[in-house]
Design an enzyme around this catalytic site. Structure first.
Site, PDB file in Angstrom:
ATOM      1  N   MET A 141     -34.627  11.425  -8.743  1.00 29.11           N
ATOM      2  CA  MET A 141     -35.400  11.826  -7.572  1.00 29.11           C
ATOM      3  C   MET A 141     -34.714  11.458  -6.249  1.00 29.11           C
ATOM      4  O   MET A 141     -35.391  11.135  -5.261  1.00 29.11           O
ATOM      5  CB  MET A 141     -36.815  11.208  -7.642  1.00 29.11           C
ATOM      6  N   ARG A 142     -33.397  11.510  -6.249  1.00 28.79           N
ATOM      7  CA  ARG A 142     -32.628  11.296  -5.020  1.00 28.79           C
ATOM      8  C   ARG A 142     -31.725  12.503  -4.814  1.00 28.79           C
ATOM      9  O   ARG A 142     -31.232  13.064  -5.792  1.00 28.79           O
ATOM     10  CB  ARG A 142     -31.729  10.045  -5.105  1.00 28.79           C
ATOM     11  N   GLY A 150     -38.629   9.441 -17.895  1.00 33.67           N
ATOM     12  CA  GLY A 150     -37.472   9.501 -18.791  1.00 33.67           C
ATOM     13  C   GLY A 150     -37.655  10.337 -20.040  1.00 33.67           C
ATOM     14  O   GLY A 150     -36.861  10.229 -20.972  1.00 33.67           O
ATOM     15  N   SER A 151     -38.671  11.206 -20.050  1.00 37.75           N
ATOM     16  CA  SER A 151     -38.865  12.003 -21.276  1.00 37.75           C
ATOM     17  C   SER A 151     -37.706  12.982 -21.486  1.00 37.75           C
ATOM     18  O   SER A 151     -37.333  13.264 -22.632  1.00 37.75           O
ATOM     19  CB  SER A 151     -40.208  12.735 -21.250  1.00 37.75           C
ATOM     20  N   ASN A 152     -37.119  13.488 -20.404  1.00 38.16           N
ATOM     21  CA  ASN A 152     -35.963  14.393 -20.568  1.00 38.16           C
ATOM     22  C   ASN A 152     -34.732  13.633 -21.049  1.00 38.16           C
ATOM     23  O   ASN A 152     -33.952  14.148 -21.854  1.00 38.16           O
ATOM     24  CB  ASN A 152     -35.673  15.125 -19.258  1.00 38.16           C
ATOM     25  N   HIS A 167     -35.064  21.219 -13.370  1.00 44.95           N
ATOM     26  CA  HIS A 167     -36.013  21.403 -12.260  1.00 44.95           C
ATOM     27  C   HIS A 167     -37.252  22.129 -12.777  1.00 44.95           C
ATOM     28  O   HIS A 167     -37.124  23.123 -13.506  1.00 44.95           O
ATOM     29  CB  HIS A 167     -35.339  22.208 -11.136  1.00 44.95           C
TER      30      HIS A 167
HETATM   31  C1  GRF Z   1     -39.088  16.688 -14.818  1.00 50.19           C
HETATM   32  O1  GRF Z   1     -40.243  17.432 -14.701  1.00 50.19           O
HETATM   33  C2  GRF Z   1     -37.945  17.354 -14.112  1.00 50.19           C
HETATM   34  O2  GRF Z   1     -38.085  18.731 -14.038  1.00 50.19           O
HETATM   35  C3  GRF Z   1     -37.972  16.768 -12.736  1.00 50.19           C
HETATM   36  O3  GRF Z   1     -38.404  15.453 -12.916  1.00 50.19           O
HETATM   37  C4  GRF Z   1     -39.194  15.365 -14.085  1.00 50.19           C
HETATM   38  C5  GRF Z   1     -38.694  14.232 -14.913  1.00 50.19           C
HETATM   39  O4  GRF Z   1     -39.527  13.924 -15.984  1.00 50.19           O
HETATM   40  N1  GRF Z   1     -36.674  16.895 -12.129  1.00 50.19           N
HETATM   41  P1  GRF Z   1     -39.100  12.820 -17.035  1.00 50.19           P
HETATM   42  O5  GRF Z   1     -38.819  11.537 -16.243  1.00 50.19           O
HETATM   43  O6  GRF Z   1     -37.877  13.299 -17.743  1.00 50.19           O
HETATM   44  O7  GRF Z   1     -40.245  12.630 -17.968  1.00 50.19           O
END
Ligand code: GRF
Length: 186
Positions: free
Chosen positions: A84-85, A6-8, A103
């Protein structure tokens, strides 16, 4: 939408809170109970709903539940922040031009699973990340923003991933802003 750490997701919330992005994160949906993203939502005070894919009959049913949640929360734009789906055309059609994905590769290279591993295996000297609109073909929609990251001598998966993530956190809020501007939402 998040499945893991969930860092993004947190980067988008912080961009809204620090004024960089004139938006509000109304809701987080996760498919994995207890994932890091859900914990971050709790800490940040963002409503979080679990739609565990294991309890749905298929991808279509899961996406219908997501659509219902987003509509109830009056969501205007959806971000797949490490979801991731594979999503179905049903979700894409419900949010046309309003579904943004991040991505970990310089698309159109290294689509699909493990973009970082694919880049290391191919021996490229430049890796990176791409924020793009979601279309029915996986990792193939209109590109909104990209950042390049050099592959250093002796780089391993964890090291390269960490440097790519720093750039993801920078370009994802930017891409959300670009997508919103295209739609006249900002
Ligand atoms: C990221 O590297 C993104 O590119 C991919 O999944 C990862 C998610 O990372 N789709 P986070 O859960 O946001 O830390």
């Amino acid at each position: 939408m998040a499945s893991g750490n969930g860092s993004n997701f947190e980067a988008v919330v912080l961009a809204c809170r620090n004024g960089q992005l004139a938006a509000e994160v109304a809701l987080l949906v996760v498919n994995n109970p207890g994932c890091g993203a859900a914990g971050r939502a709790g800490r940040l005070g963002i409503p979080c709903q679990l739609h565990d894919h294991r309890s749905f009959s298929g991808r279509g049913a899961l996406d219908q539940a997501l659509i219902a949640s987003f509509r109830a929360a009056r969501v205007e734009l959806v971000v797949m922040a490490g979801w991731m789906r594979i999503v179905t055309p049903t979700l894409i059609a419900a949010f046309p031009e309003r579904l943004v994905n991040i991505h970990p590769s310089l698309l159109p290279s290294f689509r699909g699973l493990d973009g970082v591993g694919q880049a290391l295996a191919a021996g490229v000297r430049l890796a990176g990340c791409t924020a793009h609109l979601v279309s029915e073909e996986v990792d193939a929609g209109r590109i909104l923003a990209q950042a390049a990251v050099p592959v250093l001598e002796g780089d391993d998966h964890a090291g390269l991933s960490a440097r790519i993530q720093v750039q993801e956190h920078r370009i994802l809020p930017l891409a959300v802003e670009l997508a919103a501007r295209r739609l006249g939402l900002l």
